[in-house]
Design a protein around this motif. Sequence first.
Motif: not given
Length: 334
Positions: A233-243
């Motif tokens: 979850i944190y990795n995807r938020i950091k990369r601005e990817m939808p969860l």
Amino acid sequence: MKRIIIFISLLFILAIIASTSIHIIRRYSQTINTGSVYLVIKEGQSLEDISKILLDRKVIRSSRYFIYYGKIKGFDKKIKPGNYILSPGLKVEGIFKKFQSGISDFEIVTIPEGFTLYQIASRLEERNLVKKDSFINIKLDEIDRRKLITPGKGVYYEAEGFLFPDTYYVPKDLSEKEIAELMFHRFESVFSEKYGQRAKELGLSINDVVTIASLIEREAANDEERKRISGVIYNRIKREMPLQIDASVIYAITKGERNIGRLYKSNLKFESKYNTYLYRGLPPGPIASPGRLSIEAALYPEEHDYLYYVLGNNGHVFSRTYEEHVKNVNKYIK
């Protein structure tokens, strides 16, 4: 004259004995608990069993006196199973009268981790403790006296996620608001000052942390992978990817009222801020009530470079690239 002296002496001794007996009776007939004691009497428990429990719970001074009093008054044959609240200041006789009534003073309610607010309200309504429709609409400012939580914009229910999953002894005379307060105060006791400080270090509000924790709670197949899912979850938020978390879509569609066994592509287009396929970042609020392990996972995610996961045979299988993820999906999803 001698006989008179002996007679007076006997009267004096009898008076002392009587006075002592009265003092002992008064002492042992009064309960000693300073707060309310919640007690469950089960079918088949003997007077001796009950007296030991009362002694251990510091309600009575003497189990022998309790047993003697119960037998001499004939109360021992009339005890009925039930859930009783023993208030301070009761006399032993009052305890027996309560035990004879068979009228339970409270309900034991277990709220599992991952229950939605709707599920919590439904369970409480089954026990005749609340009206479901009004309970799910309780506002946070009614129960959050310290104003710890600022609800996200567009949440379905403000209290979602903040009524802690646990086993509760709920007095039957509590109002819906008081029951919600009871469960919220349990959340407050779990979400310690240390957790609050950690949330600040991460730049997150308590609402954010509990939202992440609720996603973890609904997604994790076992305890070991909670922190790993948190890391995704944190990795995807950091990369601005939808969860792209299925549990959030299910909540978006059902408002927590039911589960959906399988999602279709059409479901992923459902218009809602809770739909993490359509909207980047976190949903506006929690989608369920997370337990302590999920809250800790949200605050202390595992550091890795995984971005995807799919449910395998023994929990989730994690991958770093989309190509690797597609292979895992083809392998495990029939």
